[in-house]
Scaffold this active site. Structure first.
Site, mmCIF file in Angstrom:
data_model
loop_
_atom_site.group_PDB
_atom_site.id
_atom_site.type_symbol
_atom_site.label_atom_id
_atom_site.label_comp_id
_atom_site.label_asym_id
_atom_site.label_seq_id
_atom_site.Cartn_x
_atom_site.Cartn_y
_atom_site.Cartn_z
ATOM 1 N N CYS A 88 0.824 -1.200 0.069
ATOM 2 C CA CYS A 88 0.110 -0.042 -0.135
ATOM 3 C C CYS A 88 0.836 1.296 0.115
ATOM 4 O O CYS A 88 1.567 1.463 1.070
ATOM 5 C CB CYS A 88 -0.880 0.024 1.142
ATOM 6 S SG CYS A 88 -1.822 1.626 1.327
ATOM 7 N N ASN A 98 0.186 4.169 -0.097
ATOM 8 C CA ASN A 98 -0.416 5.480 0.723
ATOM 9 C C ASN A 98 0.148 5.115 2.165
ATOM 10 O O ASN A 98 0.648 5.900 2.646
ATOM 11 C CB ASN A 98 -1.948 5.565 0.796
ATOM 12 C CG ASN A 98 -2.325 6.361 -0.675
ATOM 13 O OD1 ASN A 98 -2.290 7.726 -0.505
ATOM 14 N ND2 ASN A 98 -3.102 5.725 -1.480
ATOM 15 N N MET A 125 -4.441 5.261 -5.573
ATOM 16 C CA MET A 125 -3.315 4.457 -4.751
ATOM 17 C C MET A 125 -2.090 4.701 -4.728
ATOM 18 O O MET A 125 -1.778 5.384 -5.892
ATOM 19 C CB MET A 125 -3.528 2.866 -4.953
ATOM 20 C CG MET A 125 -5.147 2.289 -4.959
ATOM 21 S SD MET A 125 -5.829 2.894 -6.518
ATOM 22 C CE MET A 125 -5.620 1.612 -7.593
#
Length: 395
Positions: free
Chosen positions: A104, A106, A317
């Site tokens: 991920c 972020n 994303m």
């Protein structure tokens, strides 16, 4: 019925970029969840509140979207020259499943601050005022991320005036470098697993589409918006309120995953929801973001819309932004062409919540494109810290 008390597990609830998740120190997890496997997955699902047939996460910490159904496990790094290992689990909302197949981007921005605040960094390296460089080993994909975290009065600085579209309030800027972001692990150096910058992707029952299939940041399938009947300026309702459209994207994603060599059979896509991502691109044009803010074509290089866990993402994303920056820097990809073609080291793209700038350094070596790093700025902050509780018999 026997009464089983809840157990208490130290945890921190953090926002990182346009996502949020529950962060754990590996050593704080119950012993049987310190190793990968069914017990760990069951614990994290219960923390988040999945699987939830109501799709609300009422009985857990999740927010019932792909951006808010996440868990992170941090430990002292197993790799030389790194500070922490960062392991990320994308928890499915409505099925009993945790996807460990990717990163991920972020939440990557929250890892450095968490590492500093939780004693993973030698105090001698933390200035009274300045920047701490945290070297992170992204354990899901075996890659290095370097986070530059601002520090004020010896503490992580969380407030500031850096604005990130898709995040409501400003905060402190954290610069992230994703080193060698192409997936050269299992694929043996294949940033473009098919060997092509643009492929013809045949999707039975749907159509044949031009596609750029790239492994960088996260495996991603890029399509042209116009081939799909879209403008590229769509906001979430235009896609997410249409079950037929979502089914079409999932079919394209499954066939693209096979073509990229990520799965062998179409049916396997159901158990690999987090990767690959599917996104569509379009040339820059005026649009109104979900906040109502008007964005002029002159302010961006191109539009990108991406789907995550079966739905159009509200912003972008972080890992897909790495893929966008990488593909944009390589002349001839669909992303590069949508941005106007030619060589470029950075792009600013429009997404449903606004704009984002991402840079990448690409070069041609022996006929193969390689990218040394992708760079972008995010922000992160602690939302709550203490402990989560789960029923003792839930895993």
């Amino acid at each position: 019925m026997t009464h089983v008390p809840q157990i208490r597990i130290p945890a921190t609830y953090m926002r990182g970029g346009t996502s949020k998740g529950v962060f754990f120190r590996l050593d704080d997890l119950p012993e049987r969840a310190r190793v990968p496997g069914a017990e760990r997955d069951a614990l994290l699902m219960r923390v988040i509140g999945s699987p939830d047939p109501y799709g609300k996460h009422t009985d857990g910490m999740g927010g019932a979207t792909s951006s808010t159904s996440k868990c992170v496990i941090i430990s002292t790094s197993s790799q030389p020259g790194h500070d922490v290992d960062y392991l990320y689990g994308q928890v499915s909302i409505d099925t009993a499943f945790v996807d460990w197949s990717g990163n991920c981007g972020n939440l990557s921005s929250a890892v450095g601050p968490f590492a500093i605040a939780n004693g993973f960094i030698d105090p001698a390296r933390i200035p009274r005022d300045g920047v701490v460089t945290v070297r992170i080993w992204q354990a899901n994909i075996g890659k290095t991320i370097v986070a530059h975290v601002p520090v004020t009065n010896g503490q992580v600085q969380e407030t500031g005036d850096f604005e990130l579209d898709g995040v409501t309030f400003p905060a402190a800027e954290i610069e992230l470098e994703f080193l060698d972001p192409s997936d050269d692990g299992e694929g043996g150096g294949a940033m473009f697993p098919t060997g092509n910058l643009v492929d013809e992707l045949e999707v039975p029952g749907v159509g044949t589409f031009k596609a750029t299939l790239i492994n960088a940041g996260i495996p991603t399938i890029f399509l042209d918006a116009s081939d799909l009947g879209f403008t590229g300026t769509e906001l979430q309702p235009a896609i997410n309120d249409n079950p037929k459209t979502l089914a079409m994207f999932e079919t394209i994603r499954a066939h693209g995953a096979v073509r990229m060599g990520l799965i062998e059979r179409i049916e396997q896509a159901a158990t690999r929801q987090h990767t690959p991502k599917v996104a569509f691109v379009a040339p820059a044009q005026d649009y109104t973001a979900s906040s109502g803010k008007h964005i002029a074509a002159a302010d961006i290089d191109l539009h990108v819309r991406a789907l995550s866990m079966g739905k159009l993402h509200h912003a972008m994303m972080g890992t897909a932004a790495v893929a966008i920056g990488t593909a944009a820097s390589i002349p001839g990809t669909l992303v590069n062409l949508a941005a106007g073609g030619g060589e470029r080291e950075a792009v600013r793209f429009g997404h449903p919540s606004g704009t984002l700038r991402v840079g990448a350094q690409a070069r041609l070596v022996g006929g193969q494109w390689t990218v040394t790093k992708a760079i972008m700025s995010r922000s992160a902050r602690v939302l709550m810290e203490g402990a989560v509780r789960v029923p003792g018999d839930s895993f």
